[in-house]
Design an enzyme around this catalytic site. Structure first.
Site, PDB file in Angstrom:
ATOM      1  N   CYS A   7     -11.677  23.429  -8.748  1.00  0.00           N
ATOM      2  CA  CYS A   7     -11.487  22.066  -9.250  1.00  0.00           C
ATOM      3  C   CYS A   7     -11.948  21.053  -8.207  1.00  0.00           C
ATOM      4  CB  CYS A   7     -10.024  21.840  -9.616  1.00  0.00           C
ATOM      5  SG  CYS A   7      -9.714  20.237 -10.414  1.00  0.00           S
ATOM      6  N   GLY A  20      -5.778  11.086  -1.791  1.00  0.00           N
ATOM      7  CA  GLY A  20      -4.508  11.294  -1.108  1.00  0.00           C
ATOM      8  C   GLY A  20      -4.321  12.703  -0.588  1.00  0.00           C
ATOM      9  N   CYS A  75      -2.326  22.884 -13.327  1.00  0.00           N
ATOM     10  CA  CYS A  75      -2.026  21.892 -14.364  1.00  0.00           C
ATOM     11  C   CYS A  75      -2.171  22.433 -15.772  1.00  0.00           C
ATOM     12  CB  CYS A  75      -2.886  20.646 -14.183  1.00  0.00           C
ATOM     13  SG  CYS A  75      -4.663  20.914 -14.461  1.00  0.00           S
TER      14      CYS A  75
END
Length: 309
Positions: free
Chosen positions: A67, A91, A164
């Site tokens: 990913c 982040g 996810c």
């Protein structure tokens, strides 16, 4: 920017509806626009399809690395270029350092417990020139306090390290069950004697101990080989798991190859082990647990990523 990647059920990871709303509120708190980019087709092609194919081949994939490689950096940087942006700021807990030849390299975060350099090791220097990791030099507790001081509701939000596309109500087995044909396999000991059976060899990984159909009360046994073609899983003791080296399918160096004085990491938050490298073979200073096929070995010179495969 929030990247909408997964269109199926999602209540964890970075693709749930609540995460999009949290990002929007955070952007509002600091007075910047918030955009949602739908990269669902790219995610299916570059992450989901390889994830399923690797399992079908009896390997153990790492979807986080794929990913990051294909979507969170390659695809997002393309979109940033198309829209005229100069840089992408994320982040991630990692640092970017400049080495002697002037190139930028990935390095470990200050907060080692949260370090993500392992899953970012493959970002090429040309892309690092346009990427920033501003919290890599901060402890996570400091970042949370900064968010609280800014009035962000996400200041105490739990960390997310889950895949996810596998929700809390859908197991990996169920997810893959809709996408591949599970193959039963015999479980044998190191002498070739059948001692158990598994319903799906595609779900077995090196080092696995549970779910092998073994008789209760037997000494601890671990998977040390998965043979898809023969429909056979071989188990043994922890000692049988040890290996002196691992050969990489593809080894990519960030700069010039380094052979000595390295440490290697074989999982996202695993310990590093001293190693040396010759050609595509990583040799451990002392024998280590076998690396599951499909997993990644990342090489460090101190805290700086120098290669991986």
């Amino acid at each position: 920017v929030t990247m909408k990647l997964w269109g199926g059920p999602s209540d964890k990871g970075c693709c749930s509806v609540s995460d999009v709303l949290d990002a929007r509120r955070a952007a509002d708190a600091i007075g910047v626009d918030h955009h949602v980019f739908n990269f669902g087709d790219d995610f299916e092609r570059h992450v989901i399809a390889p994830y399923v194919a690797e399992h079908d081949a009896g390997r153990t994939p790492n979807p986080f690395i794929e990913c990051n490689r294909s979507i969170k950096f390659a695809r997002l940087l393309e979109r940033a270029d198309a829209l005229g942006f100069d840089a992408v700021v994320t982040g991630h807990h990692a640092q970017i350092v400049t080495v002697g030849d002037g190139t930028r390299r990935i390095a470990r975060a200050v907060d080692v417990a949260k370090d993500q350099s392992y899953v970012l090791h493959m970002i090429p220097p040309k892309d690092l020139a346009r990427v920033e990791f501003p919290i890599g030099g901060l402890e996570k507790s400091v970042v949370r306090q900064m968010a609280a001081d800014m009035g962000m509701r996400v200041a105490n939000k739990p960390d997310s390290q889950d895949v996810c596309f596998i929700s809390s109500t859908t197991s990996r087995d169920e997810f893959l069950g809709d996408r591949l044909t599970h193959t039963p396999a015999e479980v044998v000991d190191t002498d070739g004697n059948q001692v158990g059976q598994v319903d799906s060899i595609q779900l077995v990984t090196i080092g696995q101990r549970k779910g092998l159909g073994l008789a209760g009360g037997s000494p601890a046994q671990y998977v040390n080989n998965v043979d898809i073609g023969a429909q056979r899983v071989t188990i043994g003791t922890r000692q049988d798991l040890l290996s002196e080296s691992v050969e990489l399918d593809v080894l990519t160096w960030v700069g010039e190859p380094v052979s000595q004085g390295l440490v290697a990491q074989t999982s996202a938050h695993g310990a590093t082990r001293p190693a040396r490298v010759h050609a595509n073979t990583v040799t451990w200073e002392t024998p280590q647990q076998r690396v599951a096929p499909g997993q990644t070995v990342v090489l460090y010179d101190g805290d700086i990523v120098v290669g991986g495969g």
